[in-house]
Write an enzyme that holds these catalytic residues in place. Structure first.
Site, PDB file in Angstrom:
ATOM      1  N   ASP A 182       7.134   0.830  12.597  1.00  0.00           N
ATOM      2  CA  ASP A 182       7.879  -0.291  13.168  1.00  0.00           C
ATOM      3  C   ASP A 182       7.141  -0.956  14.340  1.00  0.00           C
ATOM      4  O   ASP A 182       6.582  -0.280  15.200  1.00  0.00           O
ATOM      5  CB  ASP A 182       9.244   0.194  13.677  1.00  0.00           C
ATOM      6  CG  ASP A 182      10.132   0.673  12.538  1.00  0.00           C
ATOM      7  OD1 ASP A 182       9.628   0.866  11.428  1.00  0.00           O
ATOM      8  OD2 ASP A 182      11.334   0.859  12.777  1.00  0.00           O
ATOM      9  N   ASP A 193      13.903   1.198   1.947  1.00  0.00           N
ATOM     10  CA  ASP A 193      13.208   2.022   2.954  1.00  0.00           C
ATOM     11  C   ASP A 193      12.766   3.350   2.341  1.00  0.00           C
ATOM     12  O   ASP A 193      12.832   3.541   1.128  1.00  0.00           O
ATOM     13  CB  ASP A 193      14.170   2.242   4.140  1.00  0.00           C
ATOM     14  CG  ASP A 193      13.434   2.323   5.455  1.00  0.00           C
ATOM     15  OD1 ASP A 193      12.365   2.940   5.492  1.00  0.00           O
ATOM     16  OD2 ASP A 193      13.935   1.779   6.452  1.00  0.00           O
TER      17      ASP A 193
HETATM   18  C1  GLA Z   1      13.150   1.951   9.522  1.00  0.00           C
HETATM   19  C2  GLA Z   1      12.503   0.608   9.215  1.00  0.00           C
HETATM   20  C3  GLA Z   1      13.082  -0.453  10.152  1.00  0.00           C
HETATM   21  C4  GLA Z   1      14.584  -0.519   9.974  1.00  0.00           C
HETATM   22  C5  GLA Z   1      15.198   0.851  10.222  1.00  0.00           C
HETATM   23  C6  GLA Z   1      16.683   0.891   9.885  1.00  0.00           C
HETATM   24  O1  GLA Z   1      12.794   2.385  10.786  1.00  0.00           O
HETATM   25  O2  GLA Z   1      11.115   0.685   9.369  1.00  0.00           O
HETATM   26  O3  GLA Z   1      12.495  -1.710   9.891  1.00  0.00           O
HETATM   27  O4  GLA Z   1      14.882  -0.962   8.688  1.00  0.00           O
HETATM   28  O5  GLA Z   1      14.557   1.837   9.421  1.00  0.00           O
HETATM   29  O6  GLA Z   1      17.269   2.112  10.136  1.00  0.00           O
END
Ligand code: GLA
Length: 658
Positions: free
Chosen positions: A459, A396
């Site tokens: 997301d 991430d």
């Molecule tokens: C970010 C990512 C998500 C998930 C969260 C976990 O928002 O985009 O897909 O992995 O972190 O905390």
């Protein structure tokens, strides 16, 4: 003089309180905050009476309100006023709890006419009042758009909202819920080998591939041309061993049962990277969020096998955020927290089923969920994961903002280049998934820094505006996808989702779910299920086990679909396939207007869409196959007409006739 001051005072109060409840409001007003707000549809969270989206006191431009409804764009509500309403009053604005990214527009509709609209509103704008004559109107609708950008932080407040009426009390209308319908026919009793025709691996590393096959069990598996070092397990169809030297190995996979036999050509390509077709599997985030634990992953793995998903090529079980211990050991190791008592055992169990295990981390000191990240411990983490038997890492961005000097390209690339180097130092095939939401146009450099896939977006959530907004935007990145390096429009939002311990059905309608899977298949997108596999209903399972649709996604050519027609009401997408045929998705996207948004009662209305050969760049006669129904439905020469449901799709394969 005294009288004048009084008048002035009264005037000031009236002006400054335009969005307040005037004295003497009629008693029989219908107050929105007292109604059953489960009828309000919104793209994030749920509507709150007298509180904001984040459950704070309602507040717009520094002024707080006792009454109203806190919602989140895109938000929709229909109210039946039976032609008995008088006036509709209140005010609207963006809640002060939002960041500067918030931007929305409020609309009030009466019988499909826009009666009032706020114009674009942002955080800090004073509430805008409305006082509308609604006599004779049957249906009122409240709509909050995302202001033309994404729904990020779009916390929208309707305050002091009430309807005065004569006789019949207004009633909130619950949205029409379309019934799921199954299109994929069940697989035949005789064996059928599914999954991709190519597979990439690294020389000298552990090799594991489960031949996905349907048909009445038991099935016996054989492989012709298996290179030395690899073994086939006849009962389970697992190919395991040590990956041979760099090269291309041409194999024939064979599956046989009492009803018949299937044979499929299969190429193992060693030394040219991993994920030569988009990864398919499950990730814990969209269902369990931070409440993921070892048991839940185990249950998901068992379900992947038990309900047959593994027979259609689904293989990864990826643990997202929430597995990490609070502190590293004295020697710098990051262990799993108490929710994962034995990561290595979990990996072994999953591998013994022929499935793969993935993990999550961040290049910053902490992850998005506030757990420990890999900052300054990249190599030790990669080694730990390799030792555990991890096959996939989602890396991430969160908290790396505090480390990066700026948002320049070298700074954006740095942690991903470094982690790719680190992955090169462990003797294990680990798929590298980059997740920095598209910063710096990551699709233009994701392959160069060694990513097997990279998120192109923030997301996803389980709503039409989120899924279609992300999905239909992906055409711009098509040129950058190919075998081993894919655009990732985020995980799937079908089935039971929830981002936490409590799950609920995806809010996408059945047709929207057909669109979701068809579009992700056409986009050569990684297919990662974000739902509880153990609670999968028949509709969702059917949706995820159509081998002809999955074959579009797993096609060895690895060409991402592009948009060939872009209209207000529909879009056509086409993807070239390895065998010279073309997959075509005809999508009825509906118009993105507030009025169209209230199309709740005629969801089943279909739109006749005609596609021309010139749009697809095709000449000659083509056989047309409906992939969801797995039926040949005629031929195509100049035009093809399809009846496509609202927010739905017709997915075709066009094969040139010999
Ligand atoms: C970010 C990512 C998500 C998930 C969260 C976990 O928002 O985009 O897909 O992995 O972190 O905390």
């Amino acid at each position: 003089m005294k009288k004048n001051i009084l008048y002035l005072l009264a005037f000031m109060i009236l002006v400054s309180c335009g969005d307040d409840i005037p004295q003497g409001e009629k008693d029989n007003a219908f107050w929105l905050d007292q109604a059953d707000l489960t009828a309000m549809q919104q793209d994030w969270s749920a509507a709150h009476a007298n509180l904001s989206c984040d459950s704070n006191k309602l507040s717009i431009a520094g002024k707080s309100y006792d009454r109203g409804v806190g919602t989140h764009a895109v938000s929709k509500l229909m109210i039946d006023v039976h032609g008995s309403g008088e006036r509709f009053k209140g005010a609207a604005g963006v809640d002060d709890e939002c960041s500067e990214q918030a931007s929305v527009e409020f609309f009030i509709l009466g019988d499909e006419e826009i009666l009032w609209q706020s114009g674009l509103m942002k955080v800090g704008y004073s509430a805008k009042s409305f006082d509308i004559n609604i006599s004779g109107i049957q249906k009122l609708a409240l709509y909050v758009s995302d202001g033309g950008d994404y729904i990020h932080y779009d916390h929208a407040d309707w305050v002091n909202v009430r309807i005065t009426y004569h006789d019949s009390v207004p009633v909130l209308v619950h949205p029409y819920k379309a019934r799921p319908y199954v299109l994929t026919p069940p697989p035949p009793k005789e064996p059928r080998i599914n999954g991709p025709s190519v597979y990439g691996a690294g020389a000298g590393n552990q090799f594991l591939y489960r031949i996905p096959a349907t048909g009445e069990k038991p099935i016996k598996f054989k492989v012709k041309g298996l290179p030395e070092g690899l073994n086939i397990y006849e009962e389970s169809g697992l190919i395991r061993g040590k990956t041979p030297a760099n090269g291309i190995y041409e194999l024939s996979l064979i599956a046989e049962n009492d009803y018949g036999k299937d044979e499929k050509k299969f190429r193992i390509i060693v030394g040219q990277g991993l994920a030569l077709t988009p990864p398919m599997g499950w990730n814990s985030w969209n269902c369990w969020g931070l409440s993921v634990d070892q048991q839940k992953v185990k249950i998901a793995a068992r379900a992947m096998e038990a309900i047959g998903l593994a027979d259609h090529g689904w293989s990864y079980l990826n643990i997202d955020d929430g597995w990490e211990a609070a502190e590293r050991t004295e020697t710098g190791f990051l262990l799993a927290n108490e929710k994962f008592p034995n990561m290595q055992q979990l990996a072994t169990d999953i591998h013994n089923m022929g499935l793969k295990l993935g993990i999550y981390s961040s290049p910053g000191p902490t992850t998005c969920g506030g757990y420990l990240g890999s900052w300054e411990h990249e190599l030790i983490d990669a080694r730990t994961w390799a030792m555990w038997g991890i096959d996939y890492v989602k890396y991430d961005w969160c908290s790396y903002n505090d480390i990066a000097k700026d948002q320049s390209l070298p700074e954006l690339k740095k942690p991903y280049i470094h982690f790719h180097e680190v992955l090169g130092q462990v003797d294990r095939d680990i798929v590298y998934s980059m997740c920095q939401y598209g910063r710096g146009d990551v699709w233009t450099w994701g392959e160069e820094v060694g990513g097997n896939l990279w998120r192109t977006t923030y997301d996803i959530v389980d709503t039409w505006s989120s899924m279609s907004g992300i999905g239909f935007r992906q055409g711009e990145y098509a040129a950058y996808a190919g075998p081993g390096h894919w655009n990732d429009p985020d995980m799937l939002v079908v089935g039971k989702v929830g981002w936490g311990p409590d799950l609920r059905e995806s809010r996408l309608t059945p047709d929207e779910q057909y669109t979701h899977i068809s579009l992700w298949a056409l986009l050569s997108a990684p297919l990662l299920l974000g739902c509880d596999l153990a609670q999968m209903d028949a509709f969702t399972l059917n949706l995820l086990t159509n081998d002809e649709v999955l074959a579009v996604n797993q096609d060895a050519l690895g060409k991402q679909a592009t948009k060939v027609y872009d209209g207000i009401r529909y879009q056509v997408w086409a993807k070239e396939l390895e065998d010279g045929s073309m997959a075509v998705g005809i999508f009825n996207i509906g118009k993105d207007t507030p009025i169209e948004a209230f199309n709740w009662t005629n969801d089943e209305q279909k739109l006749k869409i005609t596609v021309g050969a010139d749009q697809l760049g095709l000449t000659g006669i083509h056989k047309v196959r409906d992939l969801w129904r797995q039926q040949d439905i005629g031929t195509f020469e100049k035009t093809f007409g399809a009846n496509v449901p609202h927010h739905g799709v017709v997915l075709l394969k066009l094969t040139p006739e010999e």
